[in-house]
Motif scaffolding. Structure first.
Motif, PDB file in Angstrom:
ATOM      1  N   TYR A   9       0.886  -1.116   0.008  1.00 48.53           N
ATOM      2  CA  TYR A   9       0.045   0.230  -0.139  1.00 48.53           C
ATOM      3  C   TYR A   9       0.905   1.418   0.092  1.00 48.53           C
ATOM      4  O   TYR A   9       0.289   2.230  -0.621  1.00 48.53           O
ATOM      5  CB  TYR A   9      -0.991   0.040   1.258  1.00 48.53           C
ATOM      6  N   ARG A  28      -8.281   9.045   2.216  1.00 54.33           N
ATOM      7  CA  ARG A  28      -9.796   8.258   1.567  1.00 54.33           C
ATOM      8  C   ARG A  28      -9.603   8.183   0.266  1.00 54.33           C
ATOM      9  O   ARG A  28     -10.033   7.127  -0.076  1.00 54.33           O
ATOM     10  CB  ARG A  28     -10.780   9.252   2.189  1.00 54.33           C
ATOM     11  N   ALA A  31      -7.416   5.376  -0.689  1.00 56.81           N
ATOM     12  CA  ALA A  31      -8.030   3.944   0.044  1.00 56.81           C
ATOM     13  C   ALA A  31      -9.138   3.527  -1.081  1.00 56.81           C
ATOM     14  O   ALA A  31      -9.359   2.209  -1.453  1.00 56.81           O
ATOM     15  CB  ALA A  31      -8.597   4.288   1.207  1.00 56.81           C
ATOM     16  N   GLU A  32      -9.945   4.428  -1.578  1.00 54.41           N
ATOM     17  CA  GLU A  32     -10.939   4.216  -2.615  1.00 54.41           C
ATOM     18  C   GLU A  32     -10.399   3.627  -3.896  1.00 54.41           C
ATOM     19  O   GLU A  32     -10.788   2.648  -4.362  1.00 54.41           O
ATOM     20  CB  GLU A  32     -11.757   5.097  -2.688  1.00 54.41           C
ATOM     21  N   ASP A  35      -9.047   0.230  -3.474  1.00 57.83           N
ATOM     22  CA  ASP A  35     -10.007  -0.349  -2.681  1.00 57.83           C
ATOM     23  C   ASP A  35      -9.560  -1.072  -1.480  1.00 57.83           C
ATOM     24  O   ASP A  35      -9.690  -2.409  -1.227  1.00 57.83           O
ATOM     25  CB  ASP A  35     -10.590  -1.695  -3.531  1.00 57.83           C
ATOM     26  N   ALA A  36      -9.143  -0.185  -0.394  1.00 55.81           N
ATOM     27  CA  ALA A  36      -8.247  -0.635   0.610  1.00 55.81           C
ATOM     28  C   ALA A  36      -8.975  -0.006   1.709  1.00 55.81           C
ATOM     29  O   ALA A  36     -10.009   0.973   1.715  1.00 55.81           O
ATOM     30  CB  ALA A  36      -6.803  -0.088   0.749  1.00 55.81           C
ATOM     31  N   LYS A  37      -9.209  -0.539   2.979  1.00 55.93           N
ATOM     32  CA  LYS A  37      -9.723  -0.095   4.008  1.00 55.93           C
ATOM     33  C   LYS A  37      -9.208   1.304   4.423  1.00 55.93           C
ATOM     34  O   LYS A  37      -7.916   1.453   4.557  1.00 55.93           O
ATOM     35  CB  LYS A  37      -9.549  -1.116   5.286  1.00 55.93           C
ATOM     36  N   TYR A  38     -10.059   2.151   4.807  1.00 52.63           N
ATOM     37  CA  TYR A  38      -9.437   3.425   5.217  1.00 52.63           C
ATOM     38  C   TYR A  38      -8.513   3.659   6.277  1.00 52.63           C
ATOM     39  O   TYR A  38      -7.252   4.082   6.224  1.00 52.63           O
ATOM     40  CB  TYR A  38     -10.522   4.431   5.312  1.00 52.63           C
ATOM     41  N   PHE A  39      -8.935   2.727   7.342  1.00 54.49           N
ATOM     42  CA  PHE A  39      -7.960   2.963   8.445  1.00 54.49           C
ATOM     43  C   PHE A  39      -6.516   2.546   8.222  1.00 54.49           C
ATOM     44  O   PHE A  39      -5.409   2.586   8.657  1.00 54.49           O
ATOM     45  CB  PHE A  39      -8.641   2.151   9.653  1.00 54.49           C
ATOM     46  N   HIS A  40      -6.520   1.409   7.367  1.00 52.58           N
ATOM     47  CA  HIS A  40      -5.174   0.722   7.065  1.00 52.58           C
ATOM     48  C   HIS A  40      -4.468   1.577   6.424  1.00 52.58           C
ATOM     49  O   HIS A  40      -3.117   1.979   6.408  1.00 52.58           O
ATOM     50  CB  HIS A  40      -5.467  -0.668   6.260  1.00 52.58           C
TER      51      HIS A  40
END
Length: 150
Positions: A9, A28, A31-32, A35-40
């Protein structure tokens, strides 16, 4: 050798920002795009800011940008720093002290191979990666579409 998801990432975020160095992009949005989790992704971009690879500007209209020119960021140096906490093999015994030690020759050989891996990547810059990845520009252009939908 397998890179951690964190390093994966971090590379993706760095390359995305390098594709349009003047643009501020939010965590954000990164992440979008991937397609990753925002917090990660927030943990990843926080590490990149803390280690001087990115700059974070807060507030409305803020976002992230590279702290250096893409041509000044070595792929090998970035990965070496990202993976610094992960030796290529775990040389420790289990918590009970069981199990044989790995032969020192094996540990030394694997460590040398890891060093060779990073040295091979040292001359490659993030700018080189972007130049050879025309589809990355399309990802940045798609950020506008993602923003419009939000």
């Amino acid at each position: 050798m397998q890179l951690s998801k964190f390093s994966d990432y971090a590379l993706r975020a760095t390359v995305l920002l390098a594709s349009d160095p003047e643009r501020l992009i939010s965590t954000r949005h990164i992440a979008e795009v991937y397609d990753a989790k925002y917090f990660h992704m927030a943990k990843v971009t926080g590490w990149l800011v803390a280690n001087g690879f990115m700059v974070s500007l807060r507030g409305r209209g803020g976002g992230l940008r590279l702290a250096q020119k893409p041509s000044d960021i070595s792929l090998g140096a970035l990965l070496r720093k990202l993976e610094a906490e992960r030796p290529i093999v775990d040389t420790t015994r289990d918590t009970a002290g069981n199990g044989p030690d790995l032969p020192q020759e094996l540990v030394a050989s694997l460590s040398a191979a890891q060093d060779a891996f990073y040295k091979e990547l040292d001359p490659i810059t993030i700018a080189d990666v972007v130049a050879k990845s025309p589809n990355i520009v399309a990802l940045v252009e798609n950020l506008d579409a993602v923003s419009a939908q939000a």
